[in-house]
Design an enzyme around this catalytic site. Structure first.
Site, PDB file in Angstrom:
ATOM      1  N   LYS A  63     -17.652  25.716   8.847  1.00 62.46           N
ATOM      2  CA  LYS A  63     -18.395  24.796   7.996  1.00 62.46           C
ATOM      3  C   LYS A  63     -19.452  23.996   8.754  1.00 62.46           C
ATOM      4  CE  LYS A  63     -16.629  25.041   3.741  1.00 62.46           C
ATOM      5  NZ  LYS A  63     -17.446  25.147   2.514  1.00 62.46           N
ATOM      6  N   SER A 320     -11.835  32.009   9.117  1.00 62.31           N
ATOM      7  CA  SER A 320     -12.784  30.943   8.813  1.00 62.31           C
ATOM      8  C   SER A 320     -12.388  29.574   9.340  1.00 62.31           C
ATOM      9  CB  SER A 320     -13.006  30.857   7.298  1.00 62.31           C
ATOM     10  OG  SER A 320     -11.788  30.605   6.627  1.00 62.31           O
TER      11      SER A 320
END
Length: 521
Positions: A63, A320
Site C-alpha cells: 500500500k 500483499s
C-alpha cells in the site's frame, strides 16, 4: 497540462495506467521487492510457483506505493492543508509513512475492528505528522467518516484504491515482476479488496504482455468485485467478513471496477480454511508469516491448479502484506490442516460398552489422531468428536466407511463451521454418570500407538468418562482423561499410572474441574 486533464477525465485504459506507472514516484520511499520461487509448494503442486514479496516493504505491505505516489504529487497549497485517509490498516501505514517523509499532516480514520498491530504501526510510522481516529466497524464506515472530515476541513482525501495515481503506484508491482521473470509466465494472481492492486497490475501486464492471465482472488465472505463483475455493475454488500481484514470492502471503486472489467481474466473466491493453508505454505517456503489478505492470492493460485492441473509457464502470487496479529496464529494453525485437507473431523457414536473404544481405534488404522473430545453423557452410547490426520483426498470417505463397517454412527464435520469454531472445544460439562471419576493430565509421546498402549494397560473394568486431546505439533501431546475407578481399586490405579511410563498430574481436586465437570460438585 490539457492532455493530462483530458486523460484524467477519460475512462482509464491499460495504456494510460502504464504511462502513469512508468513515471510513478514510488521508489522515493518503496523498495523493489523480490520475486522468489516457492520450491516446496512447486514440488507439491507440480507447478512453477513464484511469490512477489510485497511483505518486504518498509510498512510490510504494497500500500505504500500508491499512497506515496498520490501524496508526492500534491501541490504546495494541498500539502499545507494536509490529507485525510480511511483504511483498515495497510493503506493507513502507507499514508502515515508518506506524511512523515513529505512532512505534511495526515488524519487517518481506521475502523475499530482494525488489528492493533496495524493501529500501532500507523502511529509509529506517522509520528508527529499523523493523527489516528477509530470509527465504525468496517472500512466503509471509516471511509464515510473520512469523507465527512474532508468536506469539513478542505483537506485532500487519499483514497486507498479509487484514484488513478494510487492505482498507478500499485501497478509498479506488475512492471517489476515482468522485469524480474523472463521465462514463460502463465498467470499472475492478485488479492482484491477495493481493487486498486488488481486494476493496476492487470492494466500494465495486459499493456505489456497481453498473453499473461491476471486473476483476482477474494475471500468468499468479502467478494464485492466478483459480484460486481457478475452483475455488470458495482454492488454494495450488506456485510463483509473480517478475517481477511485488509480486503474487507463492501463496494469496489468506480475506476477499479472499470479497469478490472476490461483487464482481469477471472476472479476466484476462497474460504477461510484455504487462506489459513496458504499462510502456512508461505511460511514453509519463506519463513515469513503473511496476514490473511496477504495469502489470498496464493490460496487462489492453489485453487486454480487444483481445477486446471499442470499449465505451461510460471504462476505468480502477490504476497500483499504481513501485518499479522500474533494472537491470530493459533486460529490459523488450527484451520490450516482442514484448508489443506490434511485433517478430517468427525462426530462418531459408539456403544457405551467394554471394548468399543478399542474397536474405534482399530477403525482408525494407521491414521494419527489430531484431536479427541469425549464426555460421558449417555448410558447406552458414547459421542466422540475426533480429528484425524489425512494425507490425500478421498481419505475422509474411506474413514467414514470404516466407522460404518463397525456399526458406528458417523457425521463428517470437516466442512461444518459450527463444529470447527466451537463444538470442538466443548467437552460436555457435569454428568451424573461420571461417578467415581478421577481426572489426570498426561504427556503422551507424539507417535503412533501411544493411545493404544494406554488402553491396553488400563484395567478392563475401568471406564473412560472424559477424554480431550489436541495435537499442537510438540514432541508430547497434552491429554486430559477421566477414569472411573471405585475407591476400593485406587491402589491398582496407582500401579497402572506408575508402570504406564507417561508423565501425569492428578487433577481430581482441581477447583475448576470440581466447579465445571465433576459429577460430585
Amino acid at each position: 497540462m490539457n492532455a493530462q486533464l483530458a486523460e484524467r477525465e477519460a475512462a482509464p485504459t491499460a495504456a494510460s495506467v502504464l504511462r502513469r506507472a512508468e513515471t510513478a514516484r514510488v521508489y522515493e520511499v518503496a523498495q523493489h521487492t523480490s520475486l522468489e520461487r516457492a520450491s516446496l509448494l512447486s514440488a507439491r503442486l507440480g507447478a512453477d510457483v513464484w511469490l512477489k514479496r510485497e511483505d518486504q516493504q518498509p510498512v510490510f505491505s504494497f500500500k505504500l506505493r500508491g499512497a506515496y505516489n498520490r501524496m508526492a504529487q500534491l501541490d504546495p497549497s494541498e500539502r499545507e492543508r494536509g490529507v485525510i485517509a480511511a483504511s483498515a490498516g495497510n493503506h493507513a501505514q502507507g499514508v502515515a509513512l508518506a506524511a512523515s517523509r513529505l512532512k505534511m499532516h495526515a488524519t487517518i480514520v481506521m475502523p475499530q475492528t482494525a488489528p492493533q498491530v496495524k493501529v500501532d504501526a500507523v502511529r509509529r510510522f506517522g509520528g508527529a505528522y499523523a493523527d489516528v481516529i477509530l470509527h465504525g466497524d468496517s472500512y466503509s464506515d471509516a471511509q464515510a467518516e473520512a469523507q465527512r472530515l474532508r468536506d469539513e476541513r478542505g483537506a485532500t482525501l487519499v483514497h486507498p484504491f479509487d484514484d488513478l495515481e494510487v492505482i498507478a503506484g500499485q501497478a509498479t508491482i506488475g512492471l517489476e515482476l515482468l522485469a524480474q521473470h523472463h521465462a514463460p509466465l502463465h498467470a499472475v494472481f492478485v488479492p482484491i479488496g477495493g481493487g486498486g492492486l488488481a486494476a493496476g497490475v492487470a492494466a500494465v501486464i495486459k499493456a505489456r504482455r497481453p498473453d499473461v492471465r491476471v486473476i483476482g482472488v477474494q475471500a468468499s465472505d468479502a467478494d464485492a468485485m466478483a459480484r460486481a463483475l457478475e452483475a455488470g455493475e458495482r454492488v454494495l454488500l450488506d456485510e463483509v467478513g473480517l478475517f481477511a481484514d485488509g480486503t474487507a470492502v463492501k463496494q469496489v471503486g468506480a475506476l477499479t471496477f472499470a479497469l478490472c472489467q476490461q483487464y482481469l481474466d477471472d476472479v476466484l473466491r476462497v474460504d477461510t480454511d484455504a487462506i489459513c493453508a496458504a499462510i502456512r505454505d508461505i511460511y514453509q517456503d519463506t519463513r515469513s508469516i503473511p496476514e490473511p489478505s496477504g495469502a489470498l492470492a496464493l490460496a487462489g493460485l492453489k485453487q486454480y491448479v487444483a481445477a486446471n492441473g499442470s499449465v505451461e509457464g510460471a504462476l505468480v502470487a502477490v504476497v500483499s502484506g504481513a501485518n499479522m496479529n500474533f494472537d491470530r496464529l493459533r486460529f490459523v494453525a488450527e484451520r490450516a490442516e482442514v484448508g489443506e485437507q490434511r485433517e478430517a473431523v468427525f462426530a462418531v457414536t459408539i456403544p457405551e460398552q467394554r471394548g468399543s473404544f478399542r474397536r474405534f481405534c482399530m477403525a482408525l488404522g494407521q491414521h494419527s489422531i489430531t484431536e479427541f473430545n469425549y464426555r460421558i453423557g449417555d448410558a447406552r452410547a458414547a459421542h466422540i468428536f475426533v480429528g484425524v490426520q489425512t494425507a490425500r483426498r478421498g481419505e475422509r470417505e474411506a474413514l467414514t466407511d470404516a466407522f460404518r463397517a463397525n456399526d458406528f454412527g458417523v457425521l463428517d464435520l470437516t466442512d461444518d463451521e459450527l463444529a470447527k469454531l466451537h463444538l470442538r472445544h466443548m467437552i460436555g460439562g457435569r454428568s451424573p454418570l461420571a461417578h467415581d471419576e478421577r481426572l489426570y493430565r498426561f504427556d503422551f509421546p507424539e507417535r503412533p500407538g501411544a493411545l493404544a498402549r494406554f488402553l491396553e494397560r488400563m484395567h478392563p473394568d475401568w471406564n473412560i468418562s472424559l477424554f480431550h486431546y489436541r495435537n499442537h505439533g510438540a514432541d508430547y501431546g497434552r491429554i486430559l482423561v477421566g477414569i472411573q475407578v471405585p475407591s476400593s481399586e485406587l491402589a491398582l490405579l496407582d500401579d497402572f499410572l506408575t508402570t504406564l511410563g507417561y508423565a501425569y498430574v492428578d487433577e481430581s481436586d482441581n477447583p475448576a474441574y470440581r466447579l465445571l465437570l465433576c459429577a460430585q460438585a
